[in-house]
Every structure is written in C-alpha cells, then in structure tokens.
Motif scaffolding. Structure first.
Motif, PDB file in Angstrom:
ATOM      1  N   TYR A   1       7.517   2.301   1.471  1.00  0.00           N
ATOM      2  CA  TYR A   1       7.555   3.582   0.755  1.00  0.00           C
ATOM      3  C   TYR A   1       8.871   4.307   1.025  1.00  0.00           C
ATOM      4  O   TYR A   1       9.458   4.921   0.118  1.00  0.00           O
TER       5      TYR A   1
ATOM      6  N   GLU B   1       5.362  -0.680  -4.799  1.00  0.00           N
ATOM      7  CA  GLU B   1       4.147  -1.467  -5.026  1.00  0.00           C
ATOM      8  C   GLU B   1       3.776  -2.274  -3.777  1.00  0.00           C
ATOM      9  O   GLU B   1       2.593  -2.447  -3.466  1.00  0.00           O
ATOM     10  N   GLU B   2       4.801  -2.737  -3.071  1.00  0.00           N
ATOM     11  CA  GLU B   2       4.552  -3.469  -1.826  1.00  0.00           C
ATOM     12  C   GLU B   2       3.948  -2.532  -0.780  1.00  0.00           C
ATOM     13  O   GLU B   2       3.049  -2.905  -0.021  1.00  0.00           O
TER      14      GLU B   2
ATOM     15  N   LYS C   1       2.053   0.016  -1.434  1.00  0.00           N
ATOM     16  CA  LYS C   1       0.652   0.201  -1.823  1.00  0.00           C
ATOM     17  C   LYS C   1      -0.207  -0.973  -1.344  1.00  0.00           C
ATOM     18  O   LYS C   1      -1.331  -0.783  -0.877  1.00  0.00           O
TER      19      LYS C   1
ATOM     20  N   PHE D   1       5.949 -10.397  -5.151  1.00  0.00           N
ATOM     21  CA  PHE D   1       6.921  -9.323  -4.911  1.00  0.00           C
ATOM     22  C   PHE D   1       8.260  -9.895  -4.449  1.00  0.00           C
ATOM     23  O   PHE D   1       9.325  -9.426  -4.871  1.00  0.00           O
TER      24      PHE D   1
END
Length: 218
Positions: free
Chosen positions: A50, A32-33, A35, A10
């Motif tokens: 988020y 995605e990080e 998650k 990432f």
C-alpha cells in the motif's frame, strides 16, 4: 493455491509494467497486491505494498484508497498515531480528487478512533466533517452509512438525542433504496436508545418497524 496463483499473476503483470515504464500501472498492482496480503492476514506485506502504491501513484484517488487501507490496518492493531496520520492523508488526497465517498469514510474513521479515546471535541469535529462530505456525494447509501456511524459514535459518547437525529437522517436516506437490512438495524439501535430513555412504547414501535423493514414482513 489461490494466494500463490494471484501473486504469480501480479508478478507477471508487474514485470510487463516495469518493462514499458508504466509507473501508474505498477502502483495499481501494488495496491491490489496489498489487498491480497491484507485478505490473507499478512499486514506487514499489505502495508509495504500500500505504501509503494501511495508513493508511486500520481492519481489522488488511488493515493486516498491506499492511505485509507493503511489507516485501517493500523487501526485494527490499535496503533493510534499512524492510524490517524494515514486516515488524515486519505481524507486530504480524497479531497484533492473530489472523491467525497472515500473522504467521508476516512473522516468517519477519524471520528470513531477519537471517540474510542473519549476525545469528544475531535470526534465531534470529524463527525461533522464526515457528514458534510457524505452529503456532497449525493449518494443515499453513503449518506445512510455515515450518519448511522455518526449515530453509533454519538450514542457511545452519551449523546443520545443527537444519535436519534443521526439515525433519523440515515433512515431517511436508506428508505430511498432497498437497504432493508440497514433500515432494520437503524430501527433496532434507535429502539434501544428509546428503551434507555424509558420510553418503552416508542421502543416497541421502532422494533416493529425493524421487523417490517423487510418486504416479506410487511
């Protein structure tokens, strides 16, 4: 470790996205990080990423998913007001994007969180909105999931007749698919309600249907 390797990936992707000034890709990486952190039980880091994703993205679909994910974290930690705020934001952004799948999930979560407080009026309102949104997807799996969740909430609130109607709608949707496990679960839950009504014969019939929901038992 897998966690550190994913974070490094990432970081490298983020460096490139920042170099070329691609903010949408940066937002997607943060999502995605988030998650990843959530999966590894680091809620504060998940919320941070988020939140950045939601603020940085111009895509209402991604905003809706980010707010829904934050709502679930707050909900898991029984933090009512921010959970409601984030679920509401998810529903609003999903509506802007005509993403009825995400919207129906957010509205259903709002119904459930109010039902836990026995706020029947708000729970009922959000259940109705979730059903409308689910129907708009024309996706039988989503319809089945949302109506089954409505049924569970209605039963919790003592509205057994409405719960049976919702289970019936859910079962009809799942019957069009190979959702054997969900079908069986619906039949079992409906059987328990019929048992509470004192209708043991109907309860047995529903339990037999639950058993027969799997092809190998037909």
């Amino acid at each position: 470790t897998l966690f550190r390797s994913a974070l490094l990936g990432f970081k490298n992707s983020m460096n490139y996205a920042e170099e070329i000034g691609d903010e949408q890709t940066q937002a997607m990486i943060h999502f995605e990080e988030g998650k990843l952190y959530n999966e590894f039980n680091r809620p504060e880091d998940a919320l941070y990423n988020y939140a950045i994703a939601a603020l940085q993205s111009e895509d209402n679909n991604l905003k809706a998913r980010a707010y829904l994910s934050m709502g679930k974290i707050y909900d898991d930690y029984i933090n009512f007001e921010p959970a409601v705020d984030h679920y509401s934001a998810a529903a609003a952004y999903a509506g802007e994007a005509d993403n009825f799948k995400i919207q129906s999930k957010a509205l259903s979560d709002l119904a459930e969180i109010h039902a836990r407080r026995y706020d029947k009026n708000n729970a009922d309102m959000f259940m109705k909105l979730a059903a409308i949104s689910a129907n708009s997807t024309n996706d039988d799996k989503i319809i089945g999931i949302i109506y089954a969740k409505n049924a569970k909430i209605q039963n919790k609130l003592g509205e057994r007749a409405r719960a049976l109607t919702s289970y019936s709608t859910s079962t009809e949707a799942f019957s069009k698919l190979s959702e054997h496990e969900n079908l069986a679960k619906n039949y079992r839950e409906a059987a328990f309600i019929m048992k509470d009504y004192g209708n043991k014969a109907k309860a047995r019939t529903l339990l037999n249907k639950a058993y027969s929901a799997f092809p190998e038992h037909e």
